[in-house]
Design a protein around this motif. Structure first.
Motif, PDB file in Angstrom:
ATOM      1  N   ASN A  62       0.845  -1.194   0.000  1.00  0.00           N
ATOM      2  CA  ASN A  62       0.000   0.000   0.000  1.00  0.00           C
ATOM      3  C   ASN A  62       0.881   1.245   0.000  1.00  0.00           C
ATOM      4  O   ASN A  62       2.124   1.148   0.030  1.00  0.00           O
ATOM      5  N   LYS A  63       0.257   2.372  -0.030  1.00  0.00           N
ATOM      6  CA  LYS A  63       0.959   3.654  -0.067  1.00  0.00           C
ATOM      7  C   LYS A  63       1.969   3.778   1.079  1.00  0.00           C
ATOM      8  O   LYS A  63       3.073   4.309   0.894  1.00  0.00           O
ATOM      9  N   TYR A  92       7.288   0.584 -13.891  1.00  0.00           N
ATOM     10  CA  TYR A  92       6.164  -0.150 -13.313  1.00  0.00           C
ATOM     11  C   TYR A  92       5.498  -0.989 -14.392  1.00  0.00           C
ATOM     12  O   TYR A  92       5.655  -0.743 -15.583  1.00  0.00           O
ATOM     13  N   HIS A  96      -2.762  -3.634 -11.261  1.00  0.00           N
ATOM     14  CA  HIS A  96      -3.607  -2.620 -10.652  1.00  0.00           C
ATOM     15  C   HIS A  96      -2.770  -1.793  -9.676  1.00  0.00           C
ATOM     16  O   HIS A  96      -1.994  -2.339  -8.889  1.00  0.00           O
ATOM     17  N   ASN A  97      -2.933  -0.502  -9.750  1.00  0.00           N
ATOM     18  CA  ASN A  97      -2.286   0.478  -8.860  1.00  0.00           C
ATOM     19  C   ASN A  97      -0.800   0.688  -9.118  1.00  0.00           C
ATOM     20  O   ASN A  97      -0.177   1.515  -8.447  1.00  0.00           O
ATOM     21  N   SER A  98      -0.208  -0.030 -10.086  1.00  0.00           N
ATOM     22  CA  SER A  98       1.237   0.129 -10.309  1.00  0.00           C
ATOM     23  C   SER A  98       1.605   1.564 -10.668  1.00  0.00           C
ATOM     24  O   SER A  98       2.598   2.108 -10.156  1.00  0.00           O
ATOM     25  N   LYS A  99       0.824   2.188 -11.547  1.00  0.00           N
ATOM     26  CA  LYS A  99       1.129   3.564 -11.955  1.00  0.00           C
ATOM     27  C   LYS A  99       0.993   4.522 -10.773  1.00  0.00           C
ATOM     28  O   LYS A  99       1.843   5.387 -10.549  1.00  0.00           O
ATOM     29  N   LYS A 100      -0.071   4.333  -9.992  1.00  0.00           N
ATOM     30  CA  LYS A 100      -0.295   5.181  -8.805  1.00  0.00           C
ATOM     31  C   LYS A 100       0.821   4.975  -7.781  1.00  0.00           C
ATOM     32  O   LYS A 100       1.359   5.942  -7.215  1.00  0.00           O
ATOM     33  N   PHE A 101       1.187   3.717  -7.549  1.00  0.00           N
ATOM     34  CA  PHE A 101       2.254   3.429  -6.588  1.00  0.00           C
ATOM     35  C   PHE A 101       3.583   4.008  -7.060  1.00  0.00           C
ATOM     36  O   PHE A 101       4.388   4.491  -6.250  1.00  0.00           O
ATOM     37  N   LYS A 103       4.054   6.682  -8.733  1.00  0.00           N
ATOM     38  CA  LYS A 103       4.054   8.131  -8.444  1.00  0.00           C
ATOM     39  C   LYS A 103       4.253   8.393  -6.957  1.00  0.00           C
ATOM     40  O   LYS A 103       4.978   9.333  -6.565  1.00  0.00           O
ATOM     41  N   VAL A 104       3.681   7.556  -6.099  1.00  0.00           N
ATOM     42  CA  VAL A 104       3.905   7.685  -4.649  1.00  0.00           C
ATOM     43  C   VAL A 104       5.391   7.553  -4.334  1.00  0.00           C
ATOM     44  O   VAL A 104       5.971   8.351  -3.579  1.00  0.00           O
ATOM     45  N   ASP A 107       7.253  10.552  -5.503  1.00  0.00           N
ATOM     46  CA  ASP A 107       6.994  11.688  -4.597  1.00  0.00           C
ATOM     47  C   ASP A 107       7.912  11.636  -3.380  1.00  0.00           C
ATOM     48  O   ASP A 107       8.512  12.650  -2.989  1.00  0.00           O
TER      49      ASP A 107
END
Length: 571
Positions: A62-63, A92, A96-101, A103-104, A107
């Motif tokens: 998770n984040k 990545y 699922h969520n690979s692109k979002k993760f 970016k986290v 960041d």
């Protein structure tokens, strides 16, 4: 259970966002059995990095678990790499969520004043390894769970040499991560330090893949009919282009599996080790009369290869077989070019076939054998800079050609497999015939893998108990053969069970046991580093005096393996 509840309640603080707090609250309110699995341990680095089911909790991806890992990595880099501007490249996959993760992670790195190169879209893991050195970065990160089920994601860290982290950096980073509280993660991105990358690195990577994966300028590449499937993964970005640039024009892609999709809707498992995963590809191959089928896993580091056997039927090669044939052809190429002079080596692992050692020795080339995982093969390249690395692989369908990528690389290995098939075809042979020729020259080695899944806290304890029993009450007879030795890589000892003599194993400690009989039968056991499984590897061998007898000898070896499995109560 109280400790787990207390640990879970910490995730209801203001450190965590409202969505995470809501998820944890629901689990506590419903007295969910899932709560224990989410909090009984912290997500940790294994042979393939950090990998697990997505969701809230310390034992989930998770984040916050990713943020903590990245903050720890940032702290380690700042403390140990003395540079004005540190840099890390991030890739990545299709999950699922690979692109979002991704970016986290970007960041957190940028918030720690670290320059980030972030791929614009999904990319193959070997391209990430390549990009670390190409962009002269201090580290690399890829968000992937390889061939795990759709609910998984993961995080692999690479060092400046392009290989996955090994001692001392792995333990150093883990110590930094474990010392952190979630409240210490800096999520406040500095967007000026995040640079999006894409085509320039792609072009350089594909060019290097073609250069390293090509065997000869005289190969008739237009005469090989190829079926390729990306199994809904990242390889669609690079493999077709690589094959095209190398000169292969008769390439047929499985259209139903072309589009990246983290649900992997057409397969039970996106794992090219499984015949079912390549079923659509082999069906297409039979329909159009293709010579070779190749499928890659979601992050494009493993490849499955199916070729025509002597009767013309499609036969899925295992990772050991593919590795042996490709190594033999690379060695043949080096020999023909007069480049073998005693300063070369190939790489393998302790659970892979010993046939590759025999093949290399027949060319006067040494085989260096490391622990399971390509990070150890990458470490060999770094540890022996005075030697040329020709190629290396492991039984789990991974191969690495040369050292321009420092991880298993299904892009270049796909090209190399096609080169072998095309070269053999134009010389009246085939990929499978070349394998049989190797068996005749050496011995017919047959390997088999069993993976037993044991989920959760109880499963982890059960796996440890199985290994403990094998360690403390060793087998003395295997299928009527006297066991000669037991290698215990956790104790770093090799014990001769006949004489009692104990010698030291000079490799890092790992929870692996390998039995070997006087006749060369081997059984290895180890827990998976990335999944809740215990794995048993079987290897048997026999002489093969003629390729026409291959089917009979293979059946005999298969029967032998099944007898051993029954003897060990594993069926």
């Amino acid at each position: 259970m109280k400790d787990i509840l207390d640990k879970a309640k910490q995730w209801l603080s203001s450190t965590f966002d409202a969505e995470t707090q809501k998820e944890i609250n629901e689990l506590i309110k419903n007295n969910s059995n899932d709560l224990a699995d989410r909090f009984y341990k912290d997500m940790e680095f294994g042979t393939g990095g950090m990998r697990g089911v997505m969701g809230a909790g310390t034992n989930r991806i998770n984040k916050y678990t990713l943020g903590r890992a990245t903050q720890g990595l940032s702290n380690y880099l700042i403390e140990n790499v003395k540079k004005t501007q540190l840099s890390v490249v991030i890739a990545y996959d299709c999950r699922h969520n690979s692109k979002k993760f991704a970016k986290v992670v970007a960041d957190v790195l940028s918030a720690n004043n670290i320059k980030v190169y972030l791929f614009e879209d999904l990319r193959a893991t070997p391209e990430l390894s390549f990009a670390v050195r190409y962009l002269k970065c201090d580290a690399g990160i890829v968000l992937t769970a390889s061939h795990n089920p759709p609910e998984y994601n993961g995080y692999k860290v690479y060092w400046a040499d392009g290989g996955q982290i090994v001692p001392p950096h792995d333990n150093g980073i883990i110590n930094k991560v474990n010392a952190l509280d979630f409240s210490e993660i800096n999520f406040k991105a500095n967007e000026n330090l995040i640079e999006v990358i894409g085509k320039n690195v792609d072009d350089a990577f594909i060019q290097a893949s073609v250069k390293n994966g090509s065997l000869s300028n005289t190969i008739d590449r237009k005469n090989l009919k190829i079926v390729f499937t990306s199994l809904h993964g990242t390889s669609i970005v690079s493999v077709p282009d690589t094959l095209g640039k190398a000169g292969y024009t008769d390439v047929h892609i499985v259209e139903e599996q072309r589009v990246p999709n983290g649900d992997f809707p057409t397969v039970k498992s996106p794992n090219p080790e499984e015949p079912e995963a390549l079923e659509m590809a082999t069906n297409l191959a039979n329909k159009i009369g293709a010579d070779i089928v190749i499928g890659t896993d979601p992050d494009c580091d493993r490849l499955g290869v199916a070729v025509r056997d002597l009767e013309g039927n499609m036969k899925l090669m295992n990772g050991n077989q593919t590795m042996v044939v490709m190594t033999d052809f690379l060695l043949r190429k080096w020999k023909e070019e007069g480049k073998i002079n005693g300063k070369q080596f190939v790489g393998s692992t302790i659970v892979s076939t010993e046939l590759v050692n025999d093949v290399a020795a027949s060319y006067g080339v040494d085989t260096k054998v490391g622990l399971t995982g390509f990070k150890w093969i990458a470490k060999m390249v770094r540890d022996f800079p005075e030697l040329d690395f020709i190629g290396g692989g492991e039984e789990s369908f991974g191969y690495m050609v040369g050292d321009f990528v420092r991880d298993k690389d299904a892009v270049t290995a796909t090209l190399l497999a096609c080169e072998v098939a095309a070269y053999a075809k134009q010389n009246g042979s085939s990929f499978y015939q070349e394998l049989l020729n190797i068996y005749v020259k050496n011995s017919f080695y047959k390997e088999h893998l069993i993976s037993i899944t044991k989920k959760g806290m109880d499963g982890a304890a059960e796996i440890q108990q199985m290994l403990s029993d094998m360690r403390n009450n060793p087998l003395t007879i295997i299928d009527g053969e006297k066991v000669e030795s037991l290698c215990d890589y956790e104790a770093s000892t090799k014990k001769n069970l006949i004489t009692g003599k104990v010698t030291k194993i000079d490799l890092p400690k790992s929870n692996v046991l390998i039995y070997q009989t006087e006749s060369g039968t081997r059984i290895a056991a180890r827990p998976s580093g990335t999944e809740p499984k215990i794995k048993f590897y079987f290897s048997v061998n026999s002489s093969l005096n003629n390729t026409n007898n291959a089917e009979t000898v293979e059946a005999e070896l298969d029967s032998k393996i099944q007898r051993i499995i029954k003897e060990m109560n594993l069926n």
